[in-house]
Design a protein around this motif. Structure first.
Motif, PDB file in Angstrom:
ATOM      1  N   HIS A 218       0.837  -1.194   0.000  1.00  0.00           N
ATOM      2  CA  HIS A 218       0.000   0.000   0.000  1.00  0.00           C
ATOM      3  C   HIS A 218       0.882   1.258   0.000  1.00  0.00           C
ATOM      4  CE1 HIS A 218      -2.822   3.046   1.525  1.00  0.00           C
ATOM      5  NE2 HIS A 218      -3.793   2.240   1.145  1.00  0.00           N
ATOM      6  N   PRO A 219       0.491   2.318  -0.735  1.00  0.00           N
ATOM      7  CA  PRO A 219       1.326   3.534  -0.793  1.00  0.00           C
ATOM      8  C   PRO A 219       1.676   4.106   0.574  1.00  0.00           C
ATOM      9  CG  PRO A 219      -0.406   3.619  -2.457  1.00  0.00           C
ATOM     10  CD  PRO A 219      -0.692   2.411  -1.615  1.00  0.00           C
ATOM     11  N   ALA A 220       0.835   3.855   1.580  1.00  0.00           N
ATOM     12  CA  ALA A 220       1.099   4.411   2.907  1.00  0.00           C
ATOM     13  C   ALA A 220       2.318   3.784   3.578  1.00  0.00           C
ATOM     14  CB  ALA A 220      -0.129   4.232   3.804  1.00  0.00           C
ATOM     15  N   TRP A 221       2.805   2.669   3.022  1.00  0.00           N
ATOM     16  CA  TRP A 221       4.028   2.070   3.565  1.00  0.00           C
ATOM     17  C   TRP A 221       5.283   2.835   3.149  1.00  0.00           C
ATOM     18  CZ3 TRP A 221       4.491  -1.710   7.142  1.00  0.00           C
ATOM     19  CH2 TRP A 221       3.356  -2.469   7.427  1.00  0.00           C
ATOM     20  N   VAL A 222       5.185   3.681   2.137  1.00  0.00           N
ATOM     21  CA  VAL A 222       6.350   4.466   1.715  1.00  0.00           C
ATOM     22  C   VAL A 222       6.806   5.344   2.878  1.00  0.00           C
ATOM     23  CG1 VAL A 222       7.170   6.281   0.171  1.00  0.00           C
ATOM     24  CG2 VAL A 222       5.706   4.452  -0.711  1.00  0.00           C
TER      25      VAL A 222
END
Length: 216
Positions: free
Chosen positions: A149-153
């Motif tokens: 998920h992009p929020a893991w960046v």
């Protein structure tokens, strides 16, 4: 764009996943490489020509892949598609991996042809879940590539390991394999390769498909 071996393979695989596909190539003979069952559009022209792109249905496209045999053509086409037609999901193949970082900064994911195959390109444009790359002799442990998920960046790999109960075997970053080190964080467009108990792959993918849990 591009109906060489990689482009023809991608077109066949995408159609096999149930997607509608259009292929653009300036050489009409190139379409012979497509599978005999291919039902998508075949457009003869340059992949950065607006009329050719319009014939291919670019206004309705979810993703665009440039895999011709020219780095410049691939990058120009990718930029035209993104900046003129607003397609955000684009990938360009390059033959010179040293230029990859430059194009990444332009917001165009790139894959270096000597290190990547059609499967890796597909991972850039489709959410395929967890893909197993290796299993030990007992099949109890796997190395898998997971969509994140992009929020893991920006999250540290140590935290990712803690929340998933896995070990990060390595990353693929800008087309290069990278061995993790303490304090390393997930960056945009990273592919994360995890060592995980095979029967937990689904559970791990569900964790990574969502935003990471907030700190207590």
């Amino acid at each position: 764009m591009g109906c060489g071996r990689v482009g023809a393979s991608l077109a066949g695989q995408l159609e096999g996943h149930g997607h509608s596909v259009a292929v653009v190539d300036q050489n009409p003979d190139a379409f012979r490489r497509l599978p005999s069952t291919f039902e998508g559009r075949r457009v003869t022209g340059l992949g950065f020509d607006r009329d050719a792109l319009a014939q291919a249905g670019i206004e309705d496209a979810y993703a665009f892949v440039a895999v011709s045999n020219g780095d410049n053509s691939n990058i120009i086409a990718a930029r035209v598609v993104r900046e003129t037609f607003g397609v955000s999901n684009v990938v360009a193949r390059i033959y010179d991996p040293n230029r990859a970082e430059v194009y990444q900064r332009l917001g165009i994911p790139t894959v270096a042809t000597v290190r990547w195959t059609a499967d890796q390109v597909l991972r850039r444009i489709l959410p395929l879940g967890a893909v197993s790359e290796y299993q030990d002799a007992s099949s109890k442990v796997s190395i898998v590539t997971c969509d994140v998920h992009p929020a893991w960046v920006g999250q540290e790999l140590d935290r990712l390991e803690h929340l998933t109960g896995t070990r990060v075997a390595f990353l693929t970053r800008l087309g290069q394999g990278v061995v993790p080190h303490p304090g390393m964080v997930v960056q945009e467009n990273d592919l994360v390769h995890l060592a995980v108990e095979t029967d937990r792959i689904g559970a791990v993918q569900r964790v990574l498909a969502a935003s990471p849990a907030k700190e207590d």
